[in-house]
Design a protein around this motif. Sequence first.
Motif, PDB file in Angstrom:
ATOM      1  N   ASP A 103       0.791  -1.241   0.000  1.00  0.00           N
ATOM      2  CA  ASP A 103       0.000   0.000   0.000  1.00  0.00           C
ATOM      3  C   ASP A 103       0.823   1.291   0.000  1.00  0.00           C
ATOM      4  OD1 ASP A 103       0.806  -0.620   2.624  1.00  0.00           O
ATOM      5  OD2 ASP A 103      -0.746   0.688   3.444  1.00  0.00           O
ATOM      6  N   LEU A 104       2.105   1.225   0.357  1.00  0.00           N
ATOM      7  CA  LEU A 104       2.885   2.467   0.337  1.00  0.00           C
ATOM      8  C   LEU A 104       3.053   3.016  -1.083  1.00  0.00           C
ATOM      9  CD1 LEU A 104       5.810   2.030   2.920  1.00  0.00           C
ATOM     10  CD2 LEU A 104       3.963   3.697   2.997  1.00  0.00           C
ATOM     11  N   TYR A 105       3.063   2.112  -2.084  1.00  0.00           N
ATOM     12  CA  TYR A 105       3.247   2.581  -3.471  1.00  0.00           C
ATOM     13  C   TYR A 105       2.134   3.514  -3.920  1.00  0.00           C
ATOM     14  CZ  TYR A 105       7.188  -0.434  -3.949  1.00  0.00           C
ATOM     15  OH  TYR A 105       8.406  -1.002  -3.773  1.00  0.00           O
ATOM     16  N   PRO A 106       0.862   3.049  -3.886  1.00  0.00           N
ATOM     17  CA  PRO A 106      -0.193   3.981  -4.298  1.00  0.00           C
ATOM     18  C   PRO A 106      -0.238   5.232  -3.432  1.00  0.00           C
ATOM     19  CG  PRO A 106      -1.121   1.889  -3.518  1.00  0.00           C
ATOM     20  CD  PRO A 106       0.350   1.705  -3.622  1.00  0.00           C
ATOM     21  N   GLN A 107       0.089   5.093  -2.150  1.00  0.00           N
ATOM     22  CA  GLN A 107       0.107   6.304  -1.287  1.00  0.00           C
ATOM     23  C   GLN A 107       1.093   7.339  -1.814  1.00  0.00           C
ATOM     24  OE1 GLN A 107       0.705   6.301   3.018  1.00  0.00           O
ATOM     25  NE2 GLN A 107      -0.158   4.262   3.056  1.00  0.00           N
ATOM     26  N   VAL A 108       2.306   6.879  -2.132  1.00  0.00           N
ATOM     27  CA  VAL A 108       3.330   7.814  -2.620  1.00  0.00           C
ATOM     28  C   VAL A 108       2.925   8.357  -3.986  1.00  0.00           C
ATOM     29  CG1 VAL A 108       5.749   8.042  -3.312  1.00  0.00           C
ATOM     30  CG2 VAL A 108       5.164   6.671  -1.316  1.00  0.00           C
ATOM     31  N   GLU A 109       2.393   7.493  -4.830  1.00  0.00           N
ATOM     32  CA  GLU A 109       2.031   7.934  -6.189  1.00  0.00           C
ATOM     33  C   GLU A 109       0.891   8.951  -6.160  1.00  0.00           C
ATOM     34  OE1 GLU A 109       3.730   4.063  -8.588  1.00  0.00           O
ATOM     35  OE2 GLU A 109       1.659   4.046  -7.913  1.00  0.00           O
ATOM     36  N   GLU A 110      -0.105   8.696  -5.318  1.00  0.00           N
ATOM     37  CA  GLU A 110      -1.208   9.672  -5.231  1.00  0.00           C
ATOM     38  C   GLU A 110      -0.686  11.005  -4.728  1.00  0.00           C
ATOM     39  OE1 GLU A 110      -4.278   7.726  -2.910  1.00  0.00           O
ATOM     40  OE2 GLU A 110      -4.325   6.134  -4.447  1.00  0.00           O
ATOM     41  N   LEU A 112       2.384  12.224  -4.998  1.00  0.00           N
ATOM     42  CA  LEU A 112       3.203  12.895  -6.014  1.00  0.00           C
ATOM     43  C   LEU A 112       2.325  13.504  -7.116  1.00  0.00           C
ATOM     44  CD1 LEU A 112       6.146  10.363  -6.272  1.00  0.00           C
ATOM     45  CD2 LEU A 112       6.411  12.821  -5.863  1.00  0.00           C
ATOM     46  N   ALA A 113       1.291  12.776  -7.513  1.00  0.00           N
ATOM     47  CA  ALA A 113       0.392  13.292  -8.552  1.00  0.00           C
ATOM     48  C   ALA A 113      -0.272  14.582  -8.069  1.00  0.00           C
ATOM     49  CB  ALA A 113      -0.656  12.244  -8.909  1.00  0.00           C
ATOM     50  N   ARG A 114      -0.714  14.575  -6.823  1.00  0.00           N
ATOM     51  CA  ARG A 114      -1.355  15.773  -6.255  1.00  0.00           C
ATOM     52  C   ARG A 114      -0.352  16.925  -6.199  1.00  0.00           C
ATOM     53  NH1 ARG A 114      -2.699  14.789  -0.806  1.00  0.00           N
ATOM     54  NH2 ARG A 114      -2.897  12.596  -1.296  1.00  0.00           N
ATOM     55  N   PHE A 115       0.849  16.607  -5.731  1.00  0.00           N
ATOM     56  CA  PHE A 115       1.906  17.615  -5.574  1.00  0.00           C
ATOM     57  C   PHE A 115       2.212  18.285  -6.910  1.00  0.00           C
ATOM     58  CE2 PHE A 115       6.491  18.742  -5.103  1.00  0.00           C
ATOM     59  CZ  PHE A 115       6.391  19.562  -3.982  1.00  0.00           C
ATOM     60  N   LYS A 116       2.177  17.495  -7.964  1.00  0.00           N
ATOM     61  CA  LYS A 116       2.526  18.011  -9.298  1.00  0.00           C
ATOM     62  C   LYS A 116       1.289  18.396 -10.119  1.00  0.00           C
ATOM     63  CE  LYS A 116       7.059  17.880  -9.696  1.00  0.00           C
ATOM     64  NZ  LYS A 116       7.848  19.031 -10.158  1.00  0.00           N
ATOM     65  N   ALA A 120      -2.056  11.318 -12.603  1.00  0.00           N
ATOM     66  CA  ALA A 120      -1.548  10.062 -12.029  1.00  0.00           C
ATOM     67  C   ALA A 120      -0.025  10.078 -11.992  1.00  0.00           C
ATOM     68  CB  ALA A 120      -2.041   8.877 -12.860  1.00  0.00           C
ATOM     69  N   ALA A 121       0.523   9.149 -11.215  1.00  0.00           N
ATOM     70  CA  ALA A 121       1.981   9.056 -11.097  1.00  0.00           C
ATOM     71  C   ALA A 121       2.393   7.590 -11.088  1.00  0.00           C
ATOM     72  CB  ALA A 121       2.442   9.725  -9.803  1.00  0.00           C
ATOM     73  N   LEU A 122       3.649   7.363 -11.437  1.00  0.00           N
ATOM     74  CA  LEU A 122       4.215   6.011 -11.355  1.00  0.00           C
ATOM     75  C   LEU A 122       5.638   6.124 -10.850  1.00  0.00           C
ATOM     76  CD1 LEU A 122       3.726   2.983 -12.038  1.00  0.00           C
ATOM     77  CD2 LEU A 122       4.804   3.431 -14.255  1.00  0.00           C
ATOM     78  N   LEU A 123       5.966   5.279  -9.869  1.00  0.00           N
ATOM     79  CA  LEU A 123       7.337   5.283  -9.340  1.00  0.00           C
ATOM     80  C   LEU A 123       8.248   4.406 -10.189  1.00  0.00           C
ATOM     81  CD1 LEU A 123       6.421   4.986  -5.587  1.00  0.00           C
ATOM     82  CD2 LEU A 123       7.809   6.830  -6.564  1.00  0.00           C
ATOM     83  N   VAL A 268       4.937  11.642 -13.733  1.00  0.00           N
ATOM     84  CA  VAL A 268       3.541  12.072 -13.564  1.00  0.00           C
ATOM     85  C   VAL A 268       2.988  12.477 -14.927  1.00  0.00           C
ATOM     86  CG1 VAL A 268       3.701  12.838 -11.147  1.00  0.00           C
ATOM     87  CG2 VAL A 268       4.211  14.457 -12.971  1.00  0.00           C
ATOM     88  N   GLY A 269       1.682  12.288 -15.082  1.00  0.00           N
ATOM     89  CA  GLY A 269       1.050  12.657 -16.348  1.00  0.00           C
ATOM     90  C   GLY A 269      -0.367  12.146 -16.407  1.00  0.00           C
ATOM     91  N   ASN A 270      -0.832  12.052 -17.630  1.00  0.00           N
ATOM     92  CA  ASN A 270      -2.183  11.588 -17.916  1.00  0.00           C
ATOM     93  C   ASN A 270      -2.364  10.118 -17.462  1.00  0.00           C
ATOM     94  OD1 ASN A 270      -3.596   9.841 -20.092  1.00  0.00           O
ATOM     95  ND2 ASN A 270      -4.529  11.862 -20.303  1.00  0.00           N
ATOM     96  N   ARG A 271      -3.576   9.800 -17.000  1.00  0.00           N
ATOM     97  CA  ARG A 271      -3.838   8.463 -16.443  1.00  0.00           C
ATOM     98  C   ARG A 271      -3.563   7.346 -17.457  1.00  0.00           C
ATOM     99  NH1 ARG A 271      -6.309   8.627 -11.905  1.00  0.00           N
ATOM    100  NH2 ARG A 271      -7.539  10.498 -12.310  1.00  0.00           N
ATOM    101  N   THR A 272      -3.917   7.598 -18.709  1.00  0.00           N
ATOM    102  CA  THR A 272      -3.717   6.561 -19.734  1.00  0.00           C
ATOM    103  C   THR A 272      -2.229   6.350 -20.000  1.00  0.00           C
ATOM    104  OG1 THR A 272      -5.806   7.226 -20.715  1.00  0.00           O
ATOM    105  CG2 THR A 272      -4.360   5.884 -22.090  1.00  0.00           C
ATOM    106  N   VAL A 273      -1.478   7.454 -19.982  1.00  0.00           N
ATOM    107  CA  VAL A 273      -0.025   7.338 -20.186  1.00  0.00           C
ATOM    108  C   VAL A 273       0.571   6.466 -19.083  1.00  0.00           C
ATOM    109  CG1 VAL A 273       2.170   8.614 -20.166  1.00  0.00           C
ATOM    110  CG2 VAL A 273       0.207   9.527 -21.432  1.00  0.00           C
ATOM    111  N   ILE A 274       0.146   6.718 -17.854  1.00  0.00           N
ATOM    112  CA  ILE A 274       0.684   5.952 -16.725  1.00  0.00           C
ATOM    113  C   ILE A 274       0.295   4.474 -16.848  1.00  0.00           C
ATOM    114  CG2 ILE A 274       0.575   5.678 -14.196  1.00  0.00           C
ATOM    115  CD1 ILE A 274       2.199   8.171 -15.176  1.00  0.00           C
ATOM    116  N   GLU A 275      -0.960   4.236 -17.236  1.00  0.00           N
ATOM    117  CA  GLU A 275      -1.425   2.863 -17.412  1.00  0.00           C
ATOM    118  C   GLU A 275      -0.605   2.170 -18.506  1.00  0.00           C
ATOM    119  OE1 GLU A 275      -5.640   2.920 -18.109  1.00  0.00           O
ATOM    120  OE2 GLU A 275      -5.635   0.812 -18.717  1.00  0.00           O
TER     121      GLU A 275
END
Length: 410
Positions: A103-110, A112-116, A120-123, A268-275
């Motif tokens: 669960d730490l991964y989505p926490q950090v990604e959410e 970072l996405a908010r911060f930027k 969405a974000a991906l580590l 960080v970027g568009n949700r589809t790009v991250i997917e």
Amino acid sequence: MISAEGTKMPLTRDDPRLHEDMVQSLQRELDGLKVEGLYRSLRLVDGPQGPRIHIDGKEAIHFAGSDYLGLACHPRLTQAACQATMRYGCGAAAARLISGNHDLYPQVEERLARFKQAEAALLFSTGYQANLGVISALMGFQDVVFSDALNHASIVDGCRLSRAKVMIFPHNDLAALEDLLREETSAGRRLIVVDGLYSMDGDVAPLREIVELAKRYGCVTMVDDSHGIGVLGETGRGTAEAAGVLGRIDIETGSLAKALGGFGAYVVGNRTVIEYLINRARPFIFTCALPPAVLATVLEALTIVEQEPERRQQLWDNTRHMRVGLREIGFEVSPRGTQIIPLMVGGSERVMRLSQELLDCGVFAQGIRYPSVPRGTERIRLTVTASHSKADLDAALTALAEAGRALQLI
Ligand SMILES: Cc1ncc(COP(=O)(O)O)c(C=O)c1O
């Protein structure tokens, strides 16, 4: 291999001479690097990073790192790392797509996405891998990348791996970029990629204008903000915030191992790009997940960046003090500018001699040579941090004046 009669003997695969030949040719190359002044060796650092460092057995004031906000050894970060290790263990033991995604991964990604201000974000494990992974996944042989001449090596390597056509424009030259955009009209994907804050020059990309050009010429924008995150912009959100285009860069990457004091990297970027990246970016797919301790430090570092603007203020006070001081002793340095200050020297041997003389005077500032910078632009790269004291800065200025005069740089 030459026989006693002087004829060439073919080597078989298991012939030990094959290995010997290779080692000898590597040694010749290494000797060549020494002659050119381009040989590199590792120095031993003892103890933590900070404004002072123990290097090769002696203490020096440290101007070579990227811990701009002084977070690498902040007690809140080290405590968060320890707690996460106690709870989740030392390693993730698998790639995230296999079994390493706790669960730490989505926490950090959410976060970072908010911060930027992104969807969405991906580590990624490192900034190098993030750039390699993003460009090679998104771009292919029918596409074109417009890349700044001074982009980081990881962007260069990502472009090479992608097999896209790469058009390089002179550093920060918007007119030259526009000429290329006009000239190259192929129908594939079009990407403009730049660093936000250039790691070896300390200047920033004109992001507002680049966003405009991208819109006009149908391009996607990508910015590597490794040295801007935490530092630039009113709230430390980086180069895009400073340029007034926060949330308008299509894809942003960045290392978490600089101002945020930890390790790893984000996209960080568009949700589809991250997917898409989750499915296609090989440096993401085929590597072990980041250790839990690292993730916990990222969360803590972002909290400190948001809660303690005075760290950025201290960084800019220190930067200004250093830049003004350098001008006063005769270096050609703008009084305004970022925490990365290049002192142009020229010549590999000369720059390394200056770096050694500074170290002998108790100041650690790295000499930067080819291929980190173009030949002929060898420099001392000074990095100021929020944790330097004014006494540290003044002691460094005294050493720089002495060493600079000895080398007739000032
Ligand atoms: C501009 C830039 N991008 C990417 C990287 C790579 O980051 P990392 O150290 O996380 O691999 C660096 C670090 O040297 C950098 O300076």
